[in-house]
Design an enzyme around this catalytic site. Structure first.
Site, PDB file in Angstrom:
ATOM      1  N   TYR A  67      73.552  40.879  26.976  1.00 37.22           N
ATOM      2  CA  TYR A  67      74.126  39.842  27.839  1.00 37.22           C
ATOM      3  C   TYR A  67      74.254  40.340  29.283  1.00 37.22           C
ATOM      4  O   TYR A  67      75.246  40.074  29.972  1.00 37.22           O
ATOM      5  CB  TYR A  67      75.500  39.392  27.326  1.00 37.22           C
ATOM      6  CG  TYR A  67      75.524  38.825  25.925  1.00 37.22           C
ATOM      7  CD1 TYR A  67      74.360  38.453  25.257  1.00 37.22           C
ATOM      8  CD2 TYR A  67      76.729  38.638  25.252  1.00 37.22           C
ATOM      9  CE1 TYR A  67      74.390  37.936  23.966  1.00 37.22           C
ATOM     10  CE2 TYR A  67      76.771  38.115  23.967  1.00 37.22           C
ATOM     11  CZ  TYR A  67      75.593  37.776  23.328  1.00 37.22           C
ATOM     12  OH  TYR A  67      75.638  37.262  22.051  1.00 37.22           O
ATOM     13  N   SER A 163      74.679  40.133  13.198  1.00 36.87           N
ATOM     14  CA  SER A 163      74.463  38.768  13.651  1.00 36.87           C
ATOM     15  C   SER A 163      73.078  38.380  13.160  1.00 36.87           C
ATOM     16  O   SER A 163      72.076  38.904  13.655  1.00 36.87           O
ATOM     17  CB  SER A 163      74.556  38.702  15.166  1.00 36.87           C
ATOM     18  OG  SER A 163      74.203  37.408  15.582  1.00 36.87           O
TER      19      SER A 163
HETATM   20  P1  NAP Z   1      77.894  27.503  22.143  1.00 35.42           P
HETATM   21  O1  NAP Z   1      79.177  28.230  22.071  1.00 35.42           O
HETATM   22  O2  NAP Z   1      77.526  26.554  21.073  1.00 35.42           O
HETATM   23  O3  NAP Z   1      77.802  26.702  23.529  1.00 35.42           O
HETATM   24  C1  NAP Z   1      78.168  27.246  24.740  1.00 35.42           C
HETATM   25  C2  NAP Z   1      77.868  26.212  25.801  1.00 35.42           C
HETATM   26  O4  NAP Z   1      78.730  25.091  25.579  1.00 35.42           O
HETATM   27  C3  NAP Z   1      78.126  26.717  27.195  1.00 35.42           C
HETATM   28  O5  NAP Z   1      77.030  26.366  28.022  1.00 35.42           O
HETATM   29  C4  NAP Z   1      79.381  25.991  27.637  1.00 35.42           C
HETATM   30  O6  NAP Z   1      79.327  25.608  29.009  1.00 35.42           O
HETATM   31  C5  NAP Z   1      79.413  24.763  26.773  1.00 35.42           C
HETATM   32  N1  NAP Z   1      80.780  24.391  26.401  1.00 35.42           N
HETATM   33  C6  NAP Z   1      81.727  25.162  25.825  1.00 35.42           C
HETATM   34  N2  NAP Z   1      82.860  24.465  25.620  1.00 35.42           N
HETATM   35  C7  NAP Z   1      82.611  23.225  26.086  1.00 35.42           C
HETATM   36  C8  NAP Z   1      83.430  22.042  26.173  1.00 35.42           C
HETATM   37  N3  NAP Z   1      84.689  22.012  25.724  1.00 35.42           N
HETATM   38  N4  NAP Z   1      82.874  20.932  26.732  1.00 35.42           N
HETATM   39  C9  NAP Z   1      81.593  20.947  27.195  1.00 35.42           C
HETATM   40  N5  NAP Z   1      80.785  22.033  27.145  1.00 35.42           N
HETATM   41  C10 NAP Z   1      81.304  23.167  26.591  1.00 35.42           C
HETATM   42  O7  NAP Z   1      76.622  28.478  22.203  1.00 35.42           O
HETATM   43  P2  NAP Z   1      76.242  29.880  22.798  1.00 35.42           P
HETATM   44  O8  NAP Z   1      76.859  30.135  24.126  1.00 35.42           O
HETATM   45  O9  NAP Z   1      74.776  29.971  22.653  1.00 35.42           O
HETATM   46  O10 NAP Z   1      76.913  30.870  21.794  1.00 35.42           O
HETATM   47  C11 NAP Z   1      78.287  31.171  21.863  1.00 35.42           C
HETATM   48  C12 NAP Z   1      78.525  32.644  21.925  1.00 35.42           C
HETATM   49  O11 NAP Z   1      78.018  33.221  20.714  1.00 35.42           O
HETATM   50  C13 NAP Z   1      77.799  33.355  23.059  1.00 35.42           C
HETATM   51  O12 NAP Z   1      78.504  33.351  24.275  1.00 35.42           O
HETATM   52  C14 NAP Z   1      77.682  34.728  22.469  1.00 35.42           C
HETATM   53  O13 NAP Z   1      78.882  35.440  22.705  1.00 35.42           O
HETATM   54  C15 NAP Z   1      77.481  34.450  20.995  1.00 35.42           C
HETATM   55  N6  NAP Z   1      76.036  34.406  20.626  1.00 35.42           N
HETATM   56  C16 NAP Z   1      75.596  35.321  19.818  1.00 35.42           C
HETATM   57  C17 NAP Z   1      74.279  35.332  19.451  1.00 35.42           C
HETATM   58  C18 NAP Z   1      73.819  36.385  18.562  1.00 35.42           C
HETATM   59  O14 NAP Z   1      72.633  36.507  18.247  1.00 35.42           O
HETATM   60  N7  NAP Z   1      74.713  37.175  18.098  1.00 35.42           N
HETATM   61  C19 NAP Z   1      73.393  34.395  19.879  1.00 35.42           C
HETATM   62  C20 NAP Z   1      73.860  33.443  20.697  1.00 35.42           C
HETATM   63  C21 NAP Z   1      75.202  33.469  21.044  1.00 35.42           C
HETATM   64  P3  NAP Z   1      80.563  25.908  30.016  1.00 35.42           P
HETATM   65  O15 NAP Z   1      80.435  27.339  30.392  1.00 35.42           O
HETATM   66  O16 NAP Z   1      80.310  24.954  31.130  1.00 35.42           O
HETATM   67  O17 NAP Z   1      81.819  25.607  29.253  1.00 35.42           O
END
Ligand code: NAP
Length: 270
Positions: A67, A163
């Site tokens: 990240y 993960s």
């Molecule tokens: P997510 O949590 O499904 O979605 C995050 C997105 O949703 C962001 O762009 C955020 O934008 C938006 N969001 C969050 N709360 C919101 C709300 N209340 N209203 C409107 N939009 C909202 O997906 P992700 O970021 O891909 O994954 C989440 C976390 O999981 C990552 O940050 C990471 O730490 C982890 N991850 C891990 C892996 C892995 O392989 N281990 C892969 C992907 C992700 P804003 O910033 O504008 O709120």
């Protein structure tokens, strides 16, 4: 406001809030699948987000070497490290040419030493293998997990897992380690069987992409329905939601608190 009660991370002895803070957007703005463009937040915005998380009862932070500067920024800006549960990862590196993966024991050891330095800590609460999709092969044919287990024995890591990207990999991770992190949302339910296994064995599942990387938050019912969908499935320890917006963080925490309250008023039979 603090209506979130911490819950066990499986049988690790660690307690985590039902939602955690995902920090991809703290340090990386390339090669992502979000619906909207964004700028990396200023230090002051990250500090404010940590303060808001603390007020809301969120104690769990998810990061990774892949990240960008996320780990370094958390190390520099997070107050009172001992009050937080920090999870990071090993195996994926992200650079100018995109991602590459290294699950060798040597890389794993060096990566953990680097995460400890970047996060300015002498222990990591959770380390997950950052899979490229070859979940089973990584678990069974590399010495990544064995290396992590040795570092756990030395007290550098409290819990280890993977993960994953497949249901079979998630189940194998639960058998061989403490935690599986799986994708689960209304558009992607294949890995729900991993959650069921965790529920029946007392192991931990953490859910990523509950909002389908933000796409579900744009639909009717938005983040609230999406988080309720995930948190109502028994076996989920915590949902990592990525955000750099304190209003979104608060709204997600409120949705999680409502799901918890419904759980208490409708206890499972038996
Ligand atoms: P997510 O949590 O499904 O979605 C995050 C997105 O949703 C962001 O762009 C955020 O934008 C938006 N969001 C969050 N709360 C919101 C709300 N209340 N209203 C409107 N939009 C909202 O997906 P992700 O970021 O891909 O994954 C989440 C976390 O999981 C990552 O940050 C990471 O730490 C982890 N991850 C891990 C892996 C892995 O392989 N281990 C892969 C992907 C992700 P804003 O910033 O504008 O709120």
């Amino acid at each position: 406001m603090n209506n979130l009660s911490a819950r066990p991370l499986g049988d690790t002895g660690i307690k985590v809030s039902p939602i955690g803070l995902g920090t991809v957007k703290f340090g990386r703005d390339k090669g992502l699948k979000y619906p909207n463009r964004f700028n990396l937040p200023f230090d002051s915005a990250i500090v404010a987000l940590f303060e808001e998380a603390k007020t809301l009862g969120i104690n769990f932070i998810d990061t990774a070497p892949a990240y960008g500067t996320s780990e370094e920024r958390i190390g520099k800006l997070l107050p009172n490290r001992q009050d937080w549960i920090i999870g990071t990862k090993v195996g994926e590196e992200f650079g100018a040419n995109g991602s590459h993966f290294d699950f060798s024991g040597n890389h794993t050891r060096k990566s953990i030493e680097r995460s400890l330095r970047r996060l300015r800590t002498n222990y990591l609460d959770l380390v997950l293998i950052h899979s490229n999709g070859d979940d089973i092969e990584i678990l069974e044919k590399t010495d990544c997990l064995e290396t992590l287990m040795r570092m756990k024995e030395k007290g550098l890591i409290r819990a280890v897992g993977m993960s994953t990207k497949t249901a079979a990999g998630g189940k194998r991770a639960l058998t061989l380690s403490d935690v599986a992190m799986v994708t689960y949302n209304s558009s992607h339910t294949d890995e729900g069987t991993v959650i069921d296994l965790a529920h029946h064995t007392g192991k931990a599942v953490i859910v990523k992409k509950a909002l389908h990387s933000g796409h579900l938050a744009k639909q009717s019912g938005g983040n609230e329905l999406a988080l309720e969908f995930v948190l109502s499935r028994a076996g989920v320890s915590s949902v990592i939601v990525g955000t750099i917006n304190p209003i979104h963080l608060r709204s997600n925490a409120l949705a999680a608190a409502r799901s918890q309250a419904e759980d208490l008023t409708n206890p499972a039979p038996g």
